[in-house]
Motif scaffolding. Sequence first.
Motif, PDB file in Angstrom:
ATOM      1  N   PHE A   1     -33.632  85.491 -74.883  1.00 45.02           N
ATOM      2  CA  PHE A   1     -34.114  84.103 -74.361  1.00 45.02           C
ATOM      3  C   PHE A   1     -33.786  84.212 -72.701  1.00 45.02           C
ATOM      4  O   PHE A   1     -34.735  83.835 -72.077  1.00 45.02           O
ATOM      5  CB  PHE A   1     -33.459  82.964 -74.620  1.00 45.02           C
ATOM      6  CG  PHE A   1     -33.612  81.599 -74.032  1.00 45.02           C
ATOM      7  CD1 PHE A   1     -34.677  80.986 -74.085  1.00 45.02           C
ATOM      8  CD2 PHE A   1     -32.768  81.193 -72.988  1.00 45.02           C
ATOM      9  CE1 PHE A   1     -35.020  79.946 -73.602  1.00 45.02           C
ATOM     10  CE2 PHE A   1     -32.973  80.177 -72.469  1.00 45.02           C
ATOM     11  CZ  PHE A   1     -34.299  79.375 -72.453  1.00 45.02           C
ATOM     12  N   LEU A   2     -32.740  84.964 -72.419  1.00 43.04           N
ATOM     13  CA  LEU A   2     -32.522  85.258 -70.744  1.00 43.04           C
ATOM     14  C   LEU A   2     -33.570  85.812 -70.413  1.00 43.04           C
ATOM     15  O   LEU A   2     -34.144  85.656 -69.192  1.00 43.04           O
ATOM     16  CB  LEU A   2     -31.067  85.788 -70.741  1.00 43.04           C
ATOM     17  CG  LEU A   2     -30.447  85.862 -69.281  1.00 43.04           C
ATOM     18  CD1 LEU A   2     -30.361  84.711 -68.415  1.00 43.04           C
ATOM     19  CD2 LEU A   2     -29.079  86.236 -69.348  1.00 43.04           C
ATOM     20  N   GLU A   3     -33.772  86.835 -71.180  1.00 44.94           N
ATOM     21  CA  GLU A   3     -34.942  87.971 -70.442  1.00 44.94           C
ATOM     22  C   GLU A   3     -36.159  87.651 -70.154  1.00 44.94           C
ATOM     23  O   GLU A   3     -36.817  87.777 -69.216  1.00 44.94           O
ATOM     24  CB  GLU A   3     -34.809  89.167 -71.150  1.00 44.94           C
ATOM     25  CG  GLU A   3     -33.597  90.006 -70.962  1.00 44.94           C
ATOM     26  CD  GLU A   3     -33.534  91.308 -72.161  1.00 44.94           C
ATOM     27  OE1 GLU A   3     -34.222  91.234 -73.020  1.00 44.94           O
ATOM     28  OE2 GLU A   3     -32.654  92.030 -71.756  1.00 44.94           O
ATOM     29  N   SER A   4     -36.660  86.557 -71.295  1.00 43.04           N
ATOM     30  CA  SER A   4     -37.817  85.740 -71.113  1.00 43.04           C
ATOM     31  C   SER A   4     -37.887  84.892 -69.822  1.00 43.04           C
ATOM     32  O   SER A   4     -38.863  84.606 -69.381  1.00 43.04           O
ATOM     33  CB  SER A   4     -38.316  85.204 -72.353  1.00 43.04           C
ATOM     34  OG  SER A   4     -37.239  83.657 -72.481  1.00 43.04           O
ATOM     35  N   GLN A   5     -36.860  84.466 -69.477  1.00 48.72           N
ATOM     36  CA  GLN A   5     -36.831  83.602 -68.195  1.00 48.72           C
ATOM     37  C   GLN A   5     -36.523  84.184 -66.960  1.00 48.72           C
ATOM     38  O   GLN A   5     -36.873  83.286 -65.676  1.00 48.72           O
ATOM     39  CB  GLN A   5     -35.511  82.463 -68.378  1.00 48.72           C
ATOM     40  CG  GLN A   5     -35.597  81.862 -69.960  1.00 48.72           C
ATOM     41  CD  GLN A   5     -36.625  80.762 -70.147  1.00 48.72           C
ATOM     42  OE1 GLN A   5     -37.064  79.999 -69.171  1.00 48.72           O
ATOM     43  NE2 GLN A   5     -37.304  81.237 -71.157  1.00 48.72           N
ATOM     44  N   LEU A   6     -36.136  85.662 -66.981  1.00 49.54           N
ATOM     45  CA  LEU A   6     -35.819  85.840 -65.387  1.00 49.54           C
ATOM     46  C   LEU A   6     -36.971  86.701 -64.813  1.00 49.54           C
ATOM     47  O   LEU A   6     -37.984  87.055 -65.431  1.00 49.54           O
ATOM     48  CB  LEU A   6     -34.773  87.130 -65.983  1.00 49.54           C
ATOM     49  CG  LEU A   6     -33.411  86.745 -66.429  1.00 49.54           C
ATOM     50  CD1 LEU A   6     -32.441  87.975 -66.897  1.00 49.54           C
ATOM     51  CD2 LEU A   6     -32.658  85.944 -65.373  1.00 49.54           C
ATOM     52  N   PRO A   7     -36.835  86.658 -63.407  1.00 49.89           N
ATOM     53  CA  PRO A   7     -37.964  87.322 -62.613  1.00 49.89           C
ATOM     54  C   PRO A   7     -37.589  89.126 -63.011  1.00 49.89           C
ATOM     55  O   PRO A   7     -36.535  89.453 -63.475  1.00 49.89           O
ATOM     56  CB  PRO A   7     -37.571  87.109 -61.353  1.00 49.89           C
ATOM     57  CG  PRO A   7     -36.087  86.843 -61.344  1.00 49.89           C
ATOM     58  CD  PRO A   7     -35.976  86.101 -62.567  1.00 49.89           C
ATOM     59  N   PRO A   8     -38.735  90.031 -63.001  1.00 52.86           N
ATOM     60  CA  PRO A   8     -38.519  91.177 -63.560  1.00 52.86           C
ATOM     61  C   PRO A   8     -37.697  91.944 -62.585  1.00 52.86           C
ATOM     62  O   PRO A   8     -37.522  91.552 -61.473  1.00 52.86           O
ATOM     63  CB  PRO A   8     -40.121  91.767 -63.353  1.00 52.86           C
ATOM     64  CG  PRO A   8     -40.760  90.816 -62.274  1.00 52.86           C
ATOM     65  CD  PRO A   8     -39.993  89.396 -62.527  1.00 52.86           C
ATOM     66  N   GLU A   9     -37.033  93.209 -63.019  1.00 57.19           N
ATOM     67  CA  GLU A   9     -36.126  93.936 -62.260  1.00 57.19           C
ATOM     68  C   GLU A   9     -37.095  94.350 -60.834  1.00 57.19           C
ATOM     69  O   GLU A   9     -38.326  94.592 -61.068  1.00 57.19           O
ATOM     70  CB  GLU A   9     -35.802  95.212 -63.093  1.00 57.19           C
ATOM     71  CG  GLU A   9     -34.828  94.799 -63.974  1.00 57.19           C
ATOM     72  CD  GLU A   9     -34.436  95.983 -64.791  1.00 57.19           C
ATOM     73  OE1 GLU A   9     -33.551  96.036 -65.577  1.00 57.19           O
ATOM     74  OE2 GLU A   9     -35.154  97.217 -64.741  1.00 57.19           O
ATOM     75  N   TRP A  10     -36.367  94.601 -59.602  1.00 60.30           N
ATOM     76  CA  TRP A  10     -37.083  95.057 -58.494  1.00 60.30           C
ATOM     77  C   TRP A  10     -37.310  96.607 -58.650  1.00 60.30           C
ATOM     78  O   TRP A  10     -36.514  97.255 -59.134  1.00 60.30           O
ATOM     79  CB  TRP A  10     -36.375  94.715 -57.337  1.00 60.30           C
ATOM     80  CG  TRP A  10     -36.804  95.070 -55.905  1.00 60.30           C
ATOM     81  CD1 TRP A  10     -37.768  93.971 -55.066  1.00 60.30           C
ATOM     82  CD2 TRP A  10     -36.932  96.120 -55.065  1.00 60.30           C
ATOM     83  NE1 TRP A  10     -38.334  94.537 -54.207  1.00 60.30           N
ATOM     84  CE2 TRP A  10     -37.907  95.880 -54.338  1.00 60.30           C
ATOM     85  CE3 TRP A  10     -36.366  97.359 -55.249  1.00 60.30           C
ATOM     86  CZ2 TRP A  10     -38.044  96.864 -53.169  1.00 60.30           C
ATOM     87  CZ3 TRP A  10     -36.680  98.370 -54.239  1.00 60.30           C
ATOM     88  CH2 TRP A  10     -37.401  97.983 -53.374  1.00 60.30           C
ATOM     89  N   LYS A  11     -38.775  96.979 -58.545  1.00 58.83           N
ATOM     90  CA  LYS A  11     -39.045  98.300 -58.703  1.00 58.83           C
ATOM     91  C   LYS A  11     -39.195  98.994 -57.361  1.00 58.83           C
ATOM     92  O   LYS A  11     -40.096  99.042 -56.678  1.00 58.83           O
ATOM     93  CB  LYS A  11     -40.358  98.323 -59.487  1.00 58.83           C
ATOM     94  CG  LYS A  11     -40.310  97.736 -60.788  1.00 58.83           C
ATOM     95  CD  LYS A  11     -39.480  98.759 -61.826  1.00 58.83           C
ATOM     96  CE  LYS A  11     -39.744  98.215 -63.187  1.00 58.83           C
ATOM     97  NZ  LYS A  11     -38.428  98.132 -63.793  1.00 58.83           N
ATOM     98  N   GLY A  12     -38.094  99.798 -57.002  1.00 63.09           N
ATOM     99  CA  GLY A  12     -38.395 100.539 -55.892  1.00 63.09           C
ATOM    100  C   GLY A  12     -38.669 101.783 -56.016  1.00 63.09           C
ATOM    101  O   GLY A  12     -38.489 102.464 -57.506  1.00 63.09           O
ATOM    102  N   SER A  13     -39.055 102.777 -55.016  1.00 64.32           N
ATOM    103  CA  SER A  13     -39.121 104.057 -55.493  1.00 64.32           C
ATOM    104  C   SER A  13     -37.798 105.140 -55.548  1.00 64.32           C
ATOM    105  O   SER A  13     -37.112 105.273 -54.457  1.00 64.32           O
ATOM    106  CB  SER A  13     -40.236 104.659 -54.651  1.00 64.32           C
ATOM    107  OG  SER A  13     -39.704 104.498 -53.178  1.00 64.32           O
ATOM    108  N   ASP A  14     -37.442 105.271 -56.598  1.00 64.67           N
ATOM    109  CA  ASP A  14     -36.280 106.132 -56.775  1.00 64.67           C
ATOM    110  C   ASP A  14     -35.196 105.910 -55.766  1.00 64.67           C
ATOM    111  O   ASP A  14     -34.550 106.432 -55.244  1.00 64.67           O
ATOM    112  CB  ASP A  14     -36.516 107.748 -56.402  1.00 64.67           C
ATOM    113  CG  ASP A  14     -35.410 108.550 -56.975  1.00 64.67           C
ATOM    114  OD1 ASP A  14     -34.500 108.111 -57.624  1.00 64.67           O
ATOM    115  OD2 ASP A  14     -35.278 109.929 -56.307  1.00 64.67           O
TER     116      ASP A  14
END
Length: 476
Positions: free
Chosen positions: A10-23
């Motif tokens: 449930f928590l994961e469905s409510q959260l903003p996505p992880e920040w995707k930086g380059s390496d």
Amino acid sequence: MSTSTISVSFLESQLPPEWKGSDLRGQINQINQSRNKKIIVLDDDPTGVQTVHDIDVLTQWDKELLREAFNNPEKVFYILTNTRAYQAAEAERINREIAQNVQAVASETGIGFVFVSRGDSTLRGYYPLETDTLTDEIRRMTGLEYDGHLIIPAFFEAGRMTYHGTHYLKEGDALLPVHETEFARDKVFGYAHSDLTQWVAEKTDGRIKPEDCVVITLEQVRRGPDAVEEMLLQVKGNVPVIVDCLSYADLDVLSFALLQAENKGKKFIFRTAASFVKSYGGIADQDILPKEKLVAKGQESHGGLVVVGSHVQKTTRQLEQLLAGTNIISLEMDVNKILNPAEKAEESKRLINQVNEHIARGQNVVVFSSRKLVAVQTSDGNLNISQTVSESLVKIVSSLDIVPKFIIAKGGITSSDVATKGLGIRKARVIGQAAAGIPVWLTGEEAKFSGIPYIVFPGNVGSDTTLLETVLKIEG
């Protein structure tokens, strides 16, 4: 299920996505390589290296050994303080002595350093005493004032994470606030709050109030390093900074932001669990070690030894699975006899003789303290009992006549004492993990048995079958 439990899905469905930086991890490593600075992790028991590899752990902190560590190319090293096994006054003395020796060697070599005080991911240990002592000593010697101390008890390998400032333990799909677990009822380091701002107030006896803490929320972390750096640049007066994180991606955002803020002159000290060190040190992922790395070369015909001291329920369940799932020789140490001066010597002698006999015959042996917890009213008294039991288990290891093909020590105090007093380790190499969160040391030349793998198995890590699976993996 507790009313305060959160469902992970449930928590994961409510959260903003992880920040995707380059390496980000690779960039963190590059920044660390370019800095003239060591990350020194003071580990309050030997399990804190459970996320890293190809790093040294020192079990002593004399200037000679520190000089070696400062002059090595690696930017991260650990010092095993084992303070969780001691009374508060001794924990303070150890931290003070380490700070003095480290500062002396840093001045001599011209290399800077940052301290990470590594504690338990379920919040047990000497906070704020350890960070306060290091802060006081560094201020006294150099005049340095820290801007903040970061509190990051996340340890993802064992399902420990922080959200909305509250620290949780993951069980299946549920996140359970840690104050509702057995760890909060610890006889020495118990606590009443999972909300880390409240926990800080509790542990500082109200000296720091919840509203004094800075909380960096998951929403801010997932906006990326610039957003986190902006917050860190505002921090001053050594305030506690509590950081939400559910994954290594979140920690990498924090670590990158920290390095940028430090490069702009901010000074921080850290109280964290094991996952933060991997991220902040820029240490790459590594596969779990294969069977060949867990067995002492040339000793394959001998039996192996498992030593169990921890009394948490998880350890007891893991021990039961090991006994049920293998033909390992089971030797129970009677704690009441060990605590009775009239019976102690005889009980030790019985166990030492049997362990040597079985290992020589090629049989695996598990020695464990009797499972009924012997406790008294005071935390100091309970520490004394733990130390007496640990000393007796250690005596078995130091009395081994034969090199076991593997050694596993279960529990923090037990594994530290086995390392330093049983095996005589002064410096070991962390080569990786036997399973998630279970570190493997390679013993140094000075050890009783040199160049053999030593498996440090935390009391509170793994599923009920992980100890059994580790032994079965070694046996192929």
